[in-house]
Write an enzyme that holds these catalytic residues in place. Structure first.
Site, PDB file in Angstrom:
ATOM      1  CB  SER A 214      49.315  20.203  10.770  1.00 30.38           C
ATOM      2  OG  SER A 214      48.048  19.755  11.223  1.00 30.38           O
TER       3      SER A 214
ATOM      4  CB  THR B 269      47.302  16.357   5.642  1.00 30.77           C
ATOM      5  OG1 THR B 269      48.689  16.615   5.543  1.00 30.77           O
ATOM      6  CG2 THR B 269      46.569  16.985   4.485  1.00 30.77           C
TER       7      THR B 269
ATOM      8  CB  THR C  10      48.625  20.316   4.443  1.00 28.88           C
ATOM      9  OG1 THR C  10      49.619  20.116   5.451  1.00 28.88           O
ATOM     10  CG2 THR C  10      49.344  20.510   3.120  1.00 28.88           C
TER      11      THR C  10
ATOM     12  NE  ARG D 285      57.393  19.291   2.041  1.00 25.04           N
ATOM     13  CZ  ARG D 285      56.286  18.795   2.590  1.00 25.04           C
ATOM     14  NH1 ARG D 285      55.226  19.540   2.734  1.00 25.04           N
ATOM     15  NH2 ARG D 285      56.246  17.555   3.010  1.00 25.04           N
TER      16      ARG D 285
ATOM     17  CB  THR E 285      47.236  12.298   6.441  1.00 25.86           C
ATOM     18  OG1 THR E 285      47.832  13.138   7.443  1.00 25.86           O
ATOM     19  CG2 THR E 285      46.868  10.975   7.076  1.00 25.86           C
ATOM     20  N   GLY E 286      50.459  12.473   6.108  1.00 23.75           N
ATOM     21  CA  GLY E 286      51.765  12.016   6.590  1.00 23.75           C
ATOM     22  C   GLY E 286      52.895  12.632   5.796  1.00 23.75           C
TER      23      GLY E 286
HETATM   24  N1  GLY Z   1      51.191  15.411   3.672  1.00 24.64           N
HETATM   25  C1  GLY Z   1      51.383  16.766   3.860  1.00 24.64           C
HETATM   26  C2  GLY Z   1      52.742  17.238   3.618  1.00 24.64           C
HETATM   27  O1  GLY Z   1      53.693  16.458   3.677  1.00 24.64           O
HETATM   28  O2  GLY Z   1      52.893  18.417   3.370  1.00 24.64           O
END
Ligand code: GLY
Length: 325
Positions: free
Chosen positions: A81, A185, A203, A213, A236-237
């Site tokens: 990730s 992340t 990330t 994106r 994070t998330g």
């Molecule tokens: N929090 C990292 C992402 O959604 O890319």
């Protein structure tokens, strides 16, 4: 802005219940730090903190420490990730995001959608040190990295390529035109023991994301924020969701108004849940530290339970965050 004392802040956000919930898991009341403190998301944050502490004790700056600490996670192909070996977008291209902020200079550098360069946090650092810009994206970010001496390489590993091929071959596979998937992340917040604060985040973004994106991680105030006067935070998330709440700067401003790091983390997630109860089921977690090195960490729910790493007084620990719902 009117200064608000701690009691007024506590009244205004009514976090008393959350404070009680926090005291068993988080090391706020434990030994006071006597030097630098490093706080990172997830179990892989432990290796990042340990490297950061090593760099700092060898004479590096706090920015050097956070950058090199995060590099450890970016370089690890087993972590799918972040960085090298991160899962690619829906076209099979690894696009990396990162940002880093110096709380003394109020100066951030960030990089979005960087391809073929495995250390976006280091490229983000060069944005601070070598330009007057803050954020660079896409092809421009890649060309900037080359100019800064970074070498292009294939970021797909055999394992991440296999995962992508399997996803492509699955009939009706999940896509981000509609549905979210689990994501971790690396976020780090650090202090030098003298109330200087740095925060960073890196990330590969959501696996199979729509090309182009950009979510919270490289956005200043969303994925990371640092201010020597108030503290630092990282998130994070589900970055598509959390971007809408400007999580990191919101937490830092709450600390400025008197909240402890744990109270500020809890209140941010409670605010998300109050504004939309569906957010109680979201993948949302945050970490924070004030300039004195006190830390906080909270997860929205048990399905996305953040474990966070703390390096303090020469000790490296992995702890469970508070779970709010
Ligand atoms: N929090 C990292 C992402 O959604 O890319």
């Amino acid at each position: 802005m009117e200064p608000v004392n701690r009691r007024d802040f506590m009244k205004s956000v009514a976090v008393a219940g959350a404070v009680a919930a926090s005291s068993s898991s988080v090391g706020e009341a434990e030994d006071a730090p006597t030097g630098p403190v490093f706080l990172s998301t997830w179990p892989f944050g432990q290796a990042a903190n340990e490297r950061a502490a090593e760099v700092f004790h060898a004479g590096g700056s706090l920015l050097d420490a956070v950058e090199k600490g995060i590099n450890v996670v970016e370089d690890d192909p087993k972590i799918m990730s972040v960085g090298y070996g991160g899962l690619p977008n829906e076209d099979g291209v690894v696009e990396l995001d990162a940002g880093i902020m110096d709380g003394t200079r109020h100066r951030a550098g960030s990089i979005c959608n960087l391809h073929h360069i495995k250390n976006p946090i280091s490229v983000a650092r060069q944005v601070i040190e070598r330009t007057r810009h803050t954020t660079m994206a896409g092809e421009g970010a890649f060309l900037f990295a080359l100019k800064m001496g970074f070498h292009p390489e294939q970021l797909l590993t055999p394992a991440s390529l296999e995962r992508w091929l399997k996803w492509k071959a699955t009939p009706n596979h999940v896509t981000y035109w509609i549905t979210p998937e689990h994501h971790d992340t690396i976020g780090m917040v650090a202090t030098d023991g003298q109330e200087h604060v740095v925060a960073g985040c890196s990330t590969s973004g959501l696996a199979w994301k729509i090309p182009g994106r950009v979510a919270d991680s490289p956005l200043v105030g969303c994925g990371f924020y640092a201010d020597d006067n108030a503290g630092g935070a990282s998130a994070t998330g589900d970055g598509d969701l959390m971007t809408n709440y400007c999580t990191s700067i919101s937490i830092v401003r709450m600390m400025e108004r008197g909240a402890s790091p744990q109270e500020a983390c809890n209140e941010l997630l409670r605010h998300m849940a109050r504004t939309d109860p569906k957010n109680k089921d979201s993948q949302s977690a945050v970490i924070a530290m004030n300039p004195r090195g006190e830390v906080g960490a909270a997860s929205m729910n048990a399905q996305f339970h953040l474990q966070y790493a703390v390096w303090k007084n020469g000790r490296s620990q992995l702890l469970d965050s508070v779970i709010l719902y």
